[in-house]
Design an enzyme around this catalytic site. Sequence first.
Site, PDB file in Angstrom:
ATOM      1  N   GLY A 194     -17.263  22.787 -11.741  1.00  0.00           N
ATOM      2  CA  GLY A 194     -18.139  21.847 -11.037  1.00  0.00           C
ATOM      3  C   GLY A 194     -18.175  22.125  -9.545  1.00  0.00           C
ATOM      4  O   GLY A 194     -17.527  23.045  -9.041  1.00  0.00           O
ATOM      5  N   CYS A 217     -15.838   9.499  -1.757  1.00  0.00           N
ATOM      6  CA  CYS A 217     -16.280  10.328  -0.618  1.00  0.00           C
ATOM      7  C   CYS A 217     -16.750   9.513   0.589  1.00  0.00           C
ATOM      8  O   CYS A 217     -16.400   9.834   1.736  1.00  0.00           O
ATOM      9  CB  CYS A 217     -17.366  11.300  -1.062  1.00  0.00           C
ATOM     10  SG  CYS A 217     -18.587  10.580  -2.162  1.00  0.00           S
ATOM     11  N   HIS A 247     -22.863  13.307   3.584  1.00  0.00           N
ATOM     12  CA  HIS A 247     -23.151  11.862   3.640  1.00  0.00           C
ATOM     13  C   HIS A 247     -23.180  11.397   5.100  1.00  0.00           C
ATOM     14  O   HIS A 247     -22.313  11.785   5.901  1.00  0.00           O
ATOM     15  CB  HIS A 247     -22.045  11.066   2.939  1.00  0.00           C
ATOM     16  CG  HIS A 247     -22.023  11.200   1.440  1.00  0.00           C
ATOM     17  ND1 HIS A 247     -23.002  11.828   0.711  1.00  0.00           N
ATOM     18  CD2 HIS A 247     -21.119  10.736   0.531  1.00  0.00           C
ATOM     19  CE1 HIS A 247     -22.699  11.756  -0.583  1.00  0.00           C
ATOM     20  NE2 HIS A 247     -21.559  11.107  -0.716  1.00  0.00           N
TER      21      HIS A 247
HETATM   22  N1  LIG Z   1     -19.510  15.201  -5.601  1.00  0.00           N
HETATM   23  C1  LIG Z   1     -18.830  14.494  -4.715  1.00  0.00           C
HETATM   24  O1  LIG Z   1     -19.193  14.329  -3.529  1.00  0.00           O
HETATM   25  C2  LIG Z   1     -17.558  13.846  -5.129  1.00  0.00           C
HETATM   26  C3  LIG Z   1     -16.797  13.234  -4.190  1.00  0.00           C
HETATM   27  C4  LIG Z   1     -15.613  12.608  -4.552  1.00  0.00           C
HETATM   28  C5  LIG Z   1     -15.248  12.638  -5.861  1.00  0.00           C
HETATM   29  N2  LIG Z   1     -16.017  13.247  -6.796  1.00  0.00           N
HETATM   30  C6  LIG Z   1     -15.563  13.236  -8.183  1.00  0.00           C
HETATM   31  O2  LIG Z   1     -15.261  14.547  -8.618  1.00  0.00           O
HETATM   32  C7  LIG Z   1     -15.619  14.690  -9.976  1.00  0.00           C
HETATM   33  C8  LIG Z   1     -16.543  15.886 -10.186  1.00  0.00           C
HETATM   34  O3  LIG Z   1     -17.646  15.851  -9.302  1.00  0.00           O
HETATM   35  P1  LIG Z   1     -18.612  17.119  -9.172  1.00  0.00           P
HETATM   36  O4  LIG Z   1     -19.628  16.764  -8.170  1.00  0.00           O
HETATM   37  O5  LIG Z   1     -17.804  18.372  -8.999  1.00  0.00           O
HETATM   38  O6  LIG Z   1     -19.287  17.132 -10.656  1.00  0.00           O
HETATM   39  P2  LIG Z   1     -19.966  18.341 -11.424  1.00  0.00           P
HETATM   40  O7  LIG Z   1     -20.440  19.397 -10.498  1.00  0.00           O
HETATM   41  O8  LIG Z   1     -20.936  17.716 -12.355  1.00  0.00           O
HETATM   42  O9  LIG Z   1     -18.739  19.000 -12.286  1.00  0.00           O
HETATM   43  C9  LIG Z   1     -18.083  18.312 -13.312  1.00  0.00           C
HETATM   44  C10 LIG Z   1     -16.912  19.149 -13.815  1.00  0.00           C
HETATM   45  O10 LIG Z   1     -16.200  18.397 -14.809  1.00  0.00           O
HETATM   46  C11 LIG Z   1     -16.090  19.196 -15.991  1.00  0.00           C
HETATM   47  N3  LIG Z   1     -16.062  18.353 -17.179  1.00  0.00           N
HETATM   48  C12 LIG Z   1     -17.023  17.500 -17.620  1.00  0.00           C
HETATM   49  N4  LIG Z   1     -16.635  16.908 -18.767  1.00  0.00           N
HETATM   50  C13 LIG Z   1     -15.412  17.399 -19.058  1.00  0.00           C
HETATM   51  C14 LIG Z   1     -14.490  17.202 -20.128  1.00  0.00           C
HETATM   52  N5  LIG Z   1     -14.752  16.352 -21.119  1.00  0.00           N
HETATM   53  N6  LIG Z   1     -13.325  17.880 -20.121  1.00  0.00           N
HETATM   54  C15 LIG Z   1     -13.042  18.754 -19.119  1.00  0.00           C
HETATM   55  N7  LIG Z   1     -13.870  18.991 -18.076  1.00  0.00           N
HETATM   56  C16 LIG Z   1     -15.037  18.325 -18.053  1.00  0.00           C
HETATM   57  C17 LIG Z   1     -17.321  20.085 -15.955  1.00  0.00           C
HETATM   58  O11 LIG Z   1     -17.136  21.190 -16.811  1.00  0.00           O
HETATM   59  P3  LIG Z   1     -18.439  21.947 -17.456  1.00  0.00           P
HETATM   60  O12 LIG Z   1     -18.985  22.860 -16.392  1.00  0.00           O
HETATM   61  O13 LIG Z   1     -17.818  22.690 -18.587  1.00  0.00           O
HETATM   62  O14 LIG Z   1     -19.411  20.892 -17.875  1.00  0.00           O
HETATM   63  C18 LIG Z   1     -17.318  20.460 -14.481  1.00  0.00           C
HETATM   64  O15 LIG Z   1     -16.326  21.438 -14.231  1.00  0.00           O
HETATM   65  C19 LIG Z   1     -16.182  13.331 -10.395  1.00  0.00           C
HETATM   66  O16 LIG Z   1     -15.089  12.582 -10.912  1.00  0.00           O
HETATM   67  C20 LIG Z   1     -16.642  12.719  -9.124  1.00  0.00           C
HETATM   68  O17 LIG Z   1     -16.635  11.322  -9.196  1.00  0.00           O
HETATM   69  C21 LIG Z   1     -17.160  13.875  -6.464  1.00  0.00           C
END
Ligand SMILES: NC(=O)c1ccc[n+]([C@@H]2O[C@H](COP(=O)([O-])OP(=O)(O)OC[C@H]3O[C@@H](n4cnc5c(N)ncnc54)[C@H](OP(=O)(O)O)[C@@H]3O)[C@@H](O)[C@H]2O)c1
Length: 345
Positions: free
Chosen positions: A13, A126, A241
Amino acid sequence: MNGYRVAVVGATGQVGTLMLTLLRERAFPAREIVPFASARSVGRELEGGLVVQGLDEESIQGFDLALFSAGGSTSGEWAPRFADAGAVVIDNSSRWRMHEDVPLVVSEVNPEALAGHRGIVANPNCSTMQMVVALAPLHREAGIERLVISTYQAVSGTGKRAVEELLDQSHALLHQRDIAPPDAYAHQIAFNALPHAGLFAAGDDHTDEERKLINETRRILGDQAIRVSATCVRVPVLNGHSEAVNVQTRRNLSPERARELLAGAPGVSVLDDPSAALYPLAIDVSGRDEVFVGRIRRDPGHERALDLWIVADNLRKGAALNAVQIAEALHGRGLVQAGRAPSAA
Ligand SMILES: NC(=O)c1ccc[n+]([C@@H]2O[C@H](COP(=O)([O-])OP(=O)(O)OC[C@H]3O[C@@H](n4cnc5c(N)ncnc54)[C@H](OP(=O)(O)O)[C@@H]3O)[C@@H](O)[C@H]2O)c1
């Protein structure tokens, strides 16, 4: 034992990819890094030749640290299992943030809270993260009484699917084509502003993102008396943000003194010369580590309030960077031990 064995869960991700990069760039003392993702990605080779693993009882054994960014349900299920197997988990999801046994830590603000960890440490939301980095020095000096916050949040905060949706919609509209029905959000995000960042739980008139900003801010600053009003808005910005924050303090704080405190604060950069059109912009801070603050001024409506404009890279300081900084702090404070977990093989 030379270095830690580190799992990165959600490694394909946006946040996970950046965590892998930062562990390498910041030369974190890891002897091995193992990427995990969903069943869809198992076997995929990532940059540097790392091969994605699937989560199962066997594959999660033998880690010292596990950095999670795979959503709340994956963290709910797998973080305790990694912790039971001997790893210290640093979790990016909201799943454990308000749990009283789990420290909620911003590396510049409350690293001392790490000492009480019982296997899981939570990385804040975030928008909260970048805001408290800037507010902590002001709170220490003058005591924050009330915050009125409006956020302007980038689509990368929702995940890679939302980034693709903004690009697809923009492309379609610029070519005078119809857009596909919105999927990542309730409405079209391109050329729009949605007063709906996060989700509305049944019966709640605030989104969960707004509730996180309220609850996590008080928890990290260690002051439940701070009153917080928040409106979280999703805007068609790819990454970074922005936040307009009205800060009412208990004791008087001049804009000049606030500027001085912020200029000396760890992780903060002041960019504040409006007459030269100099203030932080999402497109400039994307890819940067610091939290940027500008438009520091007296609120003409209140003698003990200031207005600030706070901007940061939500994937970096808002997520991946702070997670790696927590790992560094655990290492520096002797709160994680290499080779303590029983080996996988
Ligand atoms: N984006 C932000 O600004 C931000 C900030 C703070 C916190 N977060 C948190 O960080 C997390 C990820 O955000 P992101 O933006 O990186 O999301 P993302 O780009 O959609 O990536 C999601 C990741 O989770 C994996 N995943 C999904 N379902 C899974 C499962 N059942 N078992 C194992 N791995 C799984 C995905 O793997 P695949 O590629 O195989 O689907 C991918 O590696 C979330 O919890 C979010 O709330 C994000």
